[in-house]
Design a protein around this motif. Structure first.
Motif, mmCIF file in Angstrom:
data_model
loop_
_atom_site.group_PDB
_atom_site.id
_atom_site.type_symbol
_atom_site.label_atom_id
_atom_site.label_comp_id
_atom_site.label_asym_id
_atom_site.label_seq_id
_atom_site.Cartn_x
_atom_site.Cartn_y
_atom_site.Cartn_z
ATOM 1 N N ILE A 173 0.848 -1.195 0.000
ATOM 2 C CA ILE A 173 0.000 0.000 0.000
ATOM 3 C C ILE A 173 0.884 1.247 0.000
ATOM 4 N N THR A 174 1.987 1.193 0.727
ATOM 5 C CA THR A 174 2.822 2.391 0.887
ATOM 6 C C THR A 174 4.273 2.157 0.502
ATOM 7 N N GLN A 175 4.492 1.363 -0.544
ATOM 8 C CA GLN A 175 5.857 1.345 -1.069
ATOM 9 C C GLN A 175 6.216 2.792 -1.417
ATOM 10 N N THR A 176 7.417 3.191 -1.109
ATOM 11 C CA THR A 176 7.826 4.580 -1.328
ATOM 12 C C THR A 176 9.066 4.615 -2.201
ATOM 13 N N VAL A 177 8.975 5.341 -3.306
ATOM 14 C CA VAL A 177 10.113 5.524 -4.200
ATOM 15 C C VAL A 177 10.383 7.019 -4.317
ATOM 16 N N ALA A 178 11.651 7.379 -4.368
ATOM 17 C CA ALA A 178 12.020 8.796 -4.474
ATOM 18 C C ALA A 178 13.118 8.953 -5.510
ATOM 19 N N PHE A 179 13.067 10.046 -6.260
ATOM 20 C CA PHE A 179 14.045 10.307 -7.312
ATOM 21 C C PHE A 179 13.865 11.739 -7.802
ATOM 22 N N GLU A 180 14.824 12.212 -8.565
ATOM 23 C CA GLU A 180 14.727 13.535 -9.165
ATOM 24 C C GLU A 180 13.788 13.472 -10.359
ATOM 25 N N CYS A 181 12.866 14.425 -10.427
ATOM 26 C CA CYS A 181 11.886 14.418 -11.520
ATOM 27 C C CYS A 181 11.364 15.830 -11.740
ATOM 28 N N PRO A 182 10.738 16.087 -12.877
ATOM 29 C CA PRO A 182 10.187 17.425 -13.148
ATOM 30 C C PRO A 182 8.962 17.699 -12.274
ATOM 31 N N ASP A 183 8.644 18.983 -12.117
ATOM 32 C CA ASP A 183 7.530 19.383 -11.253
ATOM 33 C C ASP A 183 6.196 18.829 -11.730
ATOM 34 N N TRP A 184 6.049 18.594 -13.028
ATOM 35 C CA TRP A 184 4.749 18.165 -13.546
ATOM 36 C C TRP A 184 4.442 16.694 -13.248
ATOM 37 N N LEU A 185 5.456 15.944 -12.772
ATOM 38 C CA LEU A 185 5.211 14.521 -12.514
ATOM 39 C C LEU A 185 4.463 14.358 -11.189
ATOM 40 N N THR A 186 3.162 14.363 -11.276
ATOM 41 C CA THR A 186 2.284 14.120 -10.130
ATOM 42 C C THR A 186 1.904 12.641 -10.117
#
Length: 280
Positions: free
Chosen positions: A62-75
């Protein structure tokens, strides 16, 4: 840097982490980022990428969390436009550039939905209580790590019909720890092992091979939380609604299939009186 909460049905996948020649959840995430132009076709992973945990084949989240650099529009809703429907981003948060989704998680929690209609829930609770605290879990993991000590913050169980929902929160998890822990608890709850079996599994002296417990099946296991005290995730209502719709549809299909298997079981176990067994 942005962190995303991602829910997925892990049963069609060979685990979260990428592996050669088999589908994984991480592959689905990276393929979506390539489709969106966020990740170059020849790039292995986005800059700064990390994930909260590596769930095994068949395990869901349910709450796998991934983080990375991305553009502001990537919602989350934009992410879902390229993700397969059984992998859904549903919340996000902007995080500092040094954020690491693995190392900065202060705890993780799993639920295991154990089908055990005859199990004694009080015996299960007593077994789980012994597992709380800081222990060396070398006899309850398939890992070969030098450090097999972990702190289980909470280990509880509630009965929900024929299912025992086992909840475990810890500062970290070893490979197959939750599944082996559940298998041990089940054996105590059904009377196959005595309560002292838990103490023996946690003792300094290694268990002989014939006393070690194997892992419970992976499919009933769900990652339900990865805790980041300083991160405030914002729910994307449209993305969350999309996820709810997808998983509700899958739930309806699963209930229908379960009813069919129940009918088959009941029909074979107690044929109706008007069944004609004569040869044709």
């Amino acid at each position: 840097m942005r962190a995303f909460r991602v829910a997925y049905d892990g049963r069609p996948y060979h685990g979260f982490q990428r592996q050669p020649n088999v589908p994984t959840v991480e592959d689905a995430i990276f393929d979506a980022l390539r489709g969106l132009g966020v990740l170059a076709a020849d790039a292995g992973a986005p800059d700064g990428y990390a994930a909260a945990g590596r769930t095994d084949a068949g395990v869901s989240a349910i709450t796998q969390t991934v983080a990375f650099e991305c553009p502001d529009w990537l919602t989350p809703r934009a992410f879902n436009g390229e993700l397969p429907e059984h992998v859904r981003a549903w919340a996000s948060a902007d995080v500092h550039d040094a954020f690491h989704a693995t190392h900065h998680a202060t705890s993780r929690a799993y639920d295991y939905h154990l089908y055990a209609p005859t199990a004694d829930v009080d015996r299960a609770a007593a077994a789980l209580a012994k597992l709380e605290g800081t222990h060396d879990f070398a006899d309850l993991t398939a890992a070969s790590d030098d450090d097999t000590t972990r702190t289980v913050e909470t280990a509880t169980v509630v009965r929900e019909g024929d299912v025992l929902r086992v909840h475990v929160r810890a500062d970290g998890f070893l490979w197959e720890l939750v599944r082996r822990l559940v298998a041990l608890v089940r054996s105590v709850a059904t009377g196959d092992r005595d309560l002292d079996a838990v103490d023996r599994a946690l003792a300094t002296e290694p268990l002989p091979d014939h006393e070690r417990v194997g892992p419970a099946p992976p499919e009933p296991l769900v990652l339900v939380d990865a805790t980041y005290p300083e991160v405030a995730f914002e729910r994307d209502d449209e993305a969350a609604t999309s996820a709810t719709t997808v998983f509700e549809s899958a739930h309806a299909t699963a209930v229908s299939r379960a009813r069919v298997t129940s009918a088959l079981r009941d029909g074979v176990d107690a044929p109706s009186a008007d069944t004609d067994d004569s040869p044709r």
